[in-house]
Design a protein around this motif. Sequence first.
Motif, mmCIF file in Angstrom:
data_model
loop_
_atom_site.group_PDB
_atom_site.id
_atom_site.type_symbol
_atom_site.label_atom_id
_atom_site.label_comp_id
_atom_site.label_asym_id
_atom_site.label_seq_id
_atom_site.Cartn_x
_atom_site.Cartn_y
_atom_site.Cartn_z
ATOM 1 N N GLY A 58 7.935 6.544 8.692
ATOM 2 C CA GLY A 58 6.787 7.011 9.459
ATOM 3 C C GLY A 58 5.608 7.625 8.743
ATOM 4 O O GLY A 58 5.037 8.563 9.277
ATOM 5 N N VAL A 91 2.256 8.096 8.688
ATOM 6 C CA VAL A 91 1.241 7.665 9.652
ATOM 7 C C VAL A 91 -0.042 7.261 8.954
ATOM 8 O O VAL A 91 -0.595 6.203 9.182
ATOM 9 C CB VAL A 91 0.965 8.790 10.666
ATOM 10 C CG1 VAL A 91 -0.137 8.385 11.610
ATOM 11 C CG2 VAL A 91 2.230 9.096 11.443
ATOM 12 N N GLU A 138 13.774 18.948 12.427
ATOM 13 C CA GLU A 138 12.600 18.917 11.536
ATOM 14 C C GLU A 138 12.476 20.237 10.779
ATOM 15 O O GLU A 138 13.027 21.261 11.200
ATOM 16 C CB GLU A 138 11.332 18.696 12.371
ATOM 17 C CG GLU A 138 11.224 17.319 12.981
ATOM 18 C CD GLU A 138 10.753 16.270 11.974
ATOM 19 O OE1 GLU A 138 9.796 16.539 11.231
ATOM 20 O OE2 GLU A 138 11.356 15.181 11.949
ATOM 21 N N GLY A 165 -3.965 14.620 12.109
ATOM 22 C CA GLY A 165 -4.233 13.658 11.046
ATOM 23 C C GLY A 165 -3.929 14.242 9.672
ATOM 24 O O GLY A 165 -3.363 13.581 8.803
ATOM 25 N N ALA A 187 -0.234 14.415 9.123
ATOM 26 C CA ALA A 187 0.366 13.122 8.811
ATOM 27 C C ALA A 187 0.235 12.769 7.342
ATOM 28 O O ALA A 187 0.972 11.933 6.831
ATOM 29 C CB ALA A 187 -0.268 12.027 9.671
ATOM 30 N N THR A 188 -0.706 13.389 6.643
ATOM 31 C CA THR A 188 -0.874 13.068 5.228
ATOM 32 C C THR A 188 -0.141 14.055 4.322
ATOM 33 O O THR A 188 -0.075 13.841 3.119
ATOM 34 C CB THR A 188 -2.367 13.085 4.831
ATOM 35 O OG1 THR A 188 -2.861 14.425 4.989
ATOM 36 C CG2 THR A 188 -3.184 12.156 5.704
ATOM 37 N N MET A 247 3.185 15.959 2.904
ATOM 38 C CA MET A 247 4.574 15.525 2.717
ATOM 39 C C MET A 247 5.487 16.727 2.474
ATOM 40 O O MET A 247 5.106 17.678 1.801
ATOM 41 C CB MET A 247 4.648 14.588 1.501
ATOM 42 C CG MET A 247 3.900 13.285 1.685
ATOM 43 S SD MET A 247 4.779 12.186 2.821
ATOM 44 C CE MET A 247 3.543 10.924 3.094
ATOM 45 N N GLN A 305 8.898 13.259 3.390
ATOM 46 C CA GLN A 305 8.551 12.784 4.734
ATOM 47 C C GLN A 305 7.237 13.429 5.143
ATOM 48 O O GLN A 305 6.981 14.577 4.773
ATOM 49 C CB GLN A 305 9.636 13.226 5.729
ATOM 50 C CG GLN A 305 11.006 12.674 5.453
ATOM 51 C CD GLN A 305 11.112 11.209 5.771
ATOM 52 O OE1 GLN A 305 10.247 10.662 6.452
ATOM 53 N NE2 GLN A 305 12.136 10.559 5.267
ATOM 54 N N PRO A 306 6.424 12.706 5.949
ATOM 55 C CA PRO A 306 5.213 13.364 6.442
ATOM 56 C C PRO A 306 5.588 14.505 7.387
ATOM 57 O O PRO A 306 6.564 14.416 8.129
ATOM 58 C CB PRO A 306 4.475 12.251 7.186
ATOM 59 C CG PRO A 306 5.508 11.236 7.489
ATOM 60 C CD PRO A 306 6.534 11.332 6.407
ATOM 61 N N ILE A 355 3.953 15.540 9.979
ATOM 62 C CA ILE A 355 3.796 14.999 11.327
ATOM 63 C C ILE A 355 4.174 13.521 11.244
ATOM 64 O O ILE A 355 3.407 12.710 10.720
ATOM 65 C CB ILE A 355 2.331 15.140 11.806
ATOM 66 C CG1 ILE A 355 1.873 16.601 11.797
ATOM 67 C CG2 ILE A 355 2.138 14.509 13.180
ATOM 68 C CD1 ILE A 355 2.374 17.437 12.940
ATOM 69 N N ASN A 356 5.356 13.156 11.731
ATOM 70 C CA ASN A 356 5.733 11.739 11.653
ATOM 71 C C ASN A 356 5.092 10.952 12.794
ATOM 72 O O ASN A 356 4.393 11.514 13.646
ATOM 73 C CB ASN A 356 7.258 11.574 11.608
ATOM 74 C CG ASN A 356 7.926 11.955 12.920
ATOM 75 O OD1 ASN A 356 7.345 11.825 13.988
ATOM 76 N ND2 ASN A 356 9.168 12.412 12.829
ATOM 77 N N ALA A 357 5.306 9.634 12.801
ATOM 78 C CA ALA A 357 4.577 8.770 13.735
ATOM 79 C C ALA A 357 4.855 9.146 15.181
ATOM 80 O O ALA A 357 3.945 9.111 16.021
ATOM 81 C CB ALA A 357 4.946 7.305 13.478
ATOM 82 N N SER A 358 6.082 9.546 15.514
ATOM 83 C CA SER A 358 6.407 9.902 16.899
ATOM 84 C C SER A 358 5.699 11.185 17.299
ATOM 85 O O SER A 358 5.109 11.282 18.376
ATOM 86 C CB SER A 358 7.916 10.095 17.056
ATOM 87 O OG SER A 358 8.579 8.892 16.797
ATOM 88 N N PHE A 405 3.066 12.410 15.947
ATOM 89 C CA PHE A 405 1.637 12.123 15.977
ATOM 90 C C PHE A 405 1.239 11.520 17.318
ATOM 91 O O PHE A 405 0.277 11.941 17.957
ATOM 92 C CB PHE A 405 1.278 11.171 14.831
ATOM 93 C CG PHE A 405 -0.173 10.818 14.763
ATOM 94 C CD1 PHE A 405 -1.067 11.688 14.171
ATOM 95 C CD2 PHE A 405 -0.649 9.643 15.304
ATOM 96 C CE1 PHE A 405 -2.415 11.381 14.120
ATOM 97 C CE2 PHE A 405 -1.990 9.325 15.269
ATOM 98 C CZ PHE A 405 -2.869 10.199 14.667
#
Lengths: 460, 460
Positions: free
Chosen positions: A42, A44, B166, B408, B411-412, B414, B423-424, B426-429, B431
């Motif tokens: 993920g 993003v 998390e 945003g 998400a960048t 780690m 891992q980011p 804020i992961n895709a879910s 986000f």
Amino acid sequence: MSGQISRTPMRAGAMRGCAVLTVVLLAAPPLRAAIVAGDAEGAVAPHGLNPFVLAGIAVIWLVAKICGEIFERLGQPAVLGELLGGIVLGNLALAGWSVAEPLKTDVVIAALAEIGVIILLFEVGLESNLKEMLEVGWSSLLVATVGVIAPFFLGWGVAAWFIPGEARLAHIFIGATLCATSVGITARVLKDLGRLKAREARIILGAAVIDDVLGLLILAVVTGAIGAAQTGGDLSTWGIIWIACKALLFLFGAMVVGHLLVPRLLGGIGRFESRGVLLALSLAFCFLLAWLARQVGLAEIVGAFAAGLLLDEVHFEKVPKHEKRDLEELLRPVSGLLAPIFFVLMGIKVDLRAFARPEVLGFALLLTVAAIAGKQLCSLGVVERGLNRVAIGFGMIPRGEVGLIFAGIGATLMLPDAQGLRQPVINASIFSAVVIMVIITTLATPPALKWALARNIQAK
Amino acid sequence: MSGQISRTPMRAGAMRGCAVLTVVLLAAPPLRAAIVAGDAEGAVAPHGLNPFVLAGIAVIWLVAKICGEIFERLGQPAVLGELLGGIVLGNLALAGWSVAEPLKTDVVIAALAEIGVIILLFEVGLESNLKEMLEVGWSSLLVATVGVIAPFFLGWGVAAWFIPGEARLAHIFIGATLCATSVGITARVLKDLGRLKAREARIILGAAVIDDVLGLLILAVVTGAIGAAQTGGDLSTWGIIWIACKALLFLFGAMVVGHLLVPRLLGGIGRFESRGVLLALSLAFCFLLAWLARQVGLAEIVGAFAAGLLLDEVHFEKVPKHEKRDLEELLRPVSGLLAPIFFVLMGIKVDLRAFARPEVLGFALLLTVAAIAGKQLCSLGVVERGLNRVAIGFGMIPRGEVGLIFAGIGATLMLPDAQGLRQPVINASIFSAVVIMVIITTLATPPALKWALARNIQAK
């Protein structure tokens, strides 16, 4: 007190909603963990922006504006200051300070510079008027044609004689960088001397616009030929003719289709109420045509220029005058930020160490001579008598932006060499030589033009 | 005829120069080949711009402006249209059309979006006035403080309870995305109802500006904590206090140093004659402060906001009124082009498939409830009596831009997970859940606010 009373039902509502949600969510406890593990892949957002880039752009703007201002005060065009400032910045490593080195290879700064050039050519297209171009008369047309063909073949010849080991297409590309006249500096000198309305001035300015179009056509043909050479070896005469036809077809096709479609699109834009729409959609149109040009094998700037011509033409016919001024005014801050990035970057990429090698310096001077001599032949194209032909020839000398843009494009195009390795068409030495040619022709024009015009007045 | 005569000496001169050069160059024939072989490494320019990027940006602008226009006509903020247009564009692959997929990972488009956000926060800083902020009074200050702290801890709590797997810093970061109020939509509704001068409106608008600053401080602390966690494991309470102090020191240090330096710098700019200077040098200042913020471990937007505050404050004191309007007017086309790239891209990155999993949808709804409930507590901060507290609470609901920007950034960033993999934060879910929260809070505000204000009028 009304606030106190009215808050109560809302709060109760929120509590109730919260409770319902809690029940729903607690009913599905095994799912909860899934969201955690859900996106091992993920990531993003790719973090596109190295913070270094921000500092780099800031420094580029500082250099561009300070050096540009200094050169403007010296009566020189700002672009020359940007270029020389870039050369100093890019060669700080020679003084042992390698802080600017990462600027040379950063992908984002390179992309911003290229977007800047595309927007610049869009602006040039907007400022050139198709009808006025067709009305400038035979002198301008002849001057422009000779002024493109003569330096093209002179440059080609010089390159073929001096660096015979390079590919033939590289020689042709070097010729192409000598074609286009950068008329800004000439216009400025003529304006300062109050001669902008003279017949000579109008011939020069008309010819410079036609030069742009002819230069773009040559660029289109050469770029297309290099594209063909990349995939299938050498190019036949028929292949070259086909590429030339494709370039002409693209320009005229874009004109015809655009002529039919753009008025309707602009009518649509007119019905939009938000303010940023005109600029964003015009630039979207420009970028789409640039992309389309690339898809058919031409350079992006050919498409951007066509987009500018199209919007200009339509604006004049269908849209109230103030809207057109509006678009150019809205574009100015954008191109004023992005175009200097290109010119400073071109300067940064000039390797001064190359000039320690006398043959690079020699090639630069020879190219300059070819550039100047080629444009002097222009004056043969003046059909009227009694005009100051020397002034016209001198006025056509500066190369400036377009020559640099061509060289920049050449540096990104690749050709296989004798060993089959991919080499840039314009290598670092040739690139540096072209930049020197641009600087000398631009610096030489104002005094030469002033001298020629003064002689004319004495003669009369 | 004067032209004919005067050309002769020039030509002869050129010939002579040419001849001299030729002799010089022929005397050194072995050098000639060197220029050819000279630059085997010689790739001058990295071709930063994939032509696809041009088409991508054009499509993003088309989507942004068309969807933005539709939403504005529906009485909604344009940013919502940009976001939803982006969601559609980014999920075309679900309908089997994967044309927009490369947009998600392109480095140049990501960089343009990030530059857009930096310029947007610079603009927000320019529009916020430090003095006015200090004069809004206790109600605004209390409303803002409660309105930042309550949703922050509610969001943190919800995240800790719902996704305990998390990292703790991820929970805190999710809390931070709930802090900042996006007051644009509220201001628009109040303006439409002719209530912009009401006491409630002034409290809301004042509190929203203070919210921005407090939110940026929380972001600074959280980002710094994540940076520390990346290098040295868990963070002590002292570490967090140190980061908070660093953020405050940066903001106030920038203010103090800037307060002394910027007037002189602006005086220097005033002496420049070229027109693009004010914009380019102001943005260079903004980018340098953004870079500096990053160097001390804060987010770039903190620096950009500080730069805007500084230039605003100084403008009001030292520079004629029209110059200030000038800078904001010059910035508008630039931010109008770049900011929508960010919002459309945020939409593109929302993965609609995530909502097929009920726990993501549940988390999104729970976050929304936390966001709304947290801001309702604001009304407790209103010290005056007789005001419409429900309206103030509702007016603070929308999250909009700043929440998205925080997500945003998250998400960048780690963090190493239990297995030590990066891992980011804020992961895709998560986000996608945050974006849904932003959309719902923004959509819900206008009708809720209208209803609350209408009740108030009836009650009176």
